[in-house]
Design an enzyme around this catalytic site. Structure first.
Site, PDB file in Angstrom:
ATOM      1  N   HIS A 185      34.441  67.324  37.245  1.00 23.52           N
ATOM      2  CA  HIS A 185      33.492  68.317  36.754  1.00 23.52           C
ATOM      3  C   HIS A 185      32.538  68.778  37.838  1.00 23.52           C
ATOM      4  O   HIS A 185      32.491  68.240  38.948  1.00 23.52           O
ATOM      5  CB  HIS A 185      32.705  67.758  35.560  1.00 23.52           C
ATOM      6  CG  HIS A 185      31.867  66.552  35.877  1.00 23.52           C
ATOM      7  ND1 HIS A 185      30.599  66.645  36.423  1.00 23.52           N
ATOM      8  CD2 HIS A 185      32.098  65.221  35.702  1.00 23.52           C
ATOM      9  CE1 HIS A 185      30.098  65.431  36.567  1.00 23.52           C
ATOM     10  NE2 HIS A 185      30.979  64.548  36.151  1.00 23.52           N
ATOM     11  N   CYS A 201      33.065  59.395  36.415  1.00 23.63           N
ATOM     12  CA  CYS A 201      33.835  60.622  36.575  1.00 23.63           C
ATOM     13  C   CYS A 201      33.803  61.099  38.024  1.00 23.63           C
ATOM     14  O   CYS A 201      33.144  60.513  38.880  1.00 23.63           O
ATOM     15  CB  CYS A 201      33.280  61.701  35.650  1.00 23.63           C
ATOM     16  SG  CYS A 201      33.620  61.401  33.895  1.00 23.63           S
TER      17      CYS A 201
END
Length: 232
Positions: A185, A201
């Protein structure tokens, strides 16, 4: 400057004239607390300076350093920006390699040629990124951010949905992976990429996340590697 000279081919700087679209907004006051963010209509740009910096793939401090006297809110102001390449990869991404050892994400075409290499923040000692191979499940180019406190040792104690925008916790761009809860992301803080930890992440600048998101599809293979060029 040495890094730019080493990595850039062709001209390094360009001039740009600030337009009405750059200064009209809308711009937002973005609070620090996630609960306050969730109350916003959108977690958008905070100023023309931030919008322009992101558009031209620059940290705000570098933009200001190159233009110390500039008024970024005035139409017609001429500024110096860093020249950058096309924002579209030359072909579809067939495989992504997340290299934990050097905090990078490398995209390959179907023949194994490197299409792009991006600086990245890849997990942390407390919240390590996953290992092994998985695949892209979906891409959300203007994603909200849902925080669920279940099983987490950080963050607020309530479920929150932060609306889309470049300043939400995932930079408004989410590439969902087949391991639940994990993705690649964007980030509201490009200056921190590769310098701080994430909660597991893979974090890119917003512009790199967008470029990658536009070139992957459902089923694109993602391999997490402990060392450059080798799977974990």
């Amino acid at each position: 400057m040495r890094s730019l000279i080493k990595s850039q081919s062709g001209e390094i700087f360009q001039t740009y004239t600030i337009t009405r679209d750059d200064v009209d907004g809308p711009f937002f006051r973005v609070p620090d607390a996630m609960s306050a963010m969730a109350a916003l209509e959108r977690v958008g740009w905070t100023s023309p300076q931030e919008l322009i910096a992101d558009r031209f793939h620059m940290d705000q401090d570098l933009l200001r350093a190159l233009n110390p006297e500039a008024d970024f809110s005035r139409v017609g102001t001429r500024i110096t920006i860093v020249a950058h390449r096309e924002e579209t990869l030359p072909s579809q991404v067939a495989r992504i390699e997340v290299r934990k050892s050097d905090n990078s994400v490398v995209a390959f075409d179907e023949r194994g040629n490197i299409l792009a290499s991006y600086p990245a923040t890849v997990g942390s000692a407390q919240f390590p990124s996953p290992s092994g191979s998985m695949e892209v499940v979906a891409v959300a180019p203007d994603a909200n951010y849902t925080f669920d406190p279940s099983g987490r040792e950080w963050g607020p104690d309530e479920t929150l949905i932060v609306p889309p925008g470049p300043n939400n916790p995932v930079g408004g761009i989410w590439i969902d992976l087949s391991k639940p809860g994990y993705g690649i992301h964007g980030s509201p803080d490009p200056q921190l990429i590769g310098k701080t930890a994430s909660h597991g992440c893979v974090r890119l600048t917003n512009w790199d996340a967008k470029e990658l998101a536009d070139a992957v599809r459902q089923g694109t293979r993602v391999v997490f590697a402990n060392q450059a060029g080798g799977a974990s």
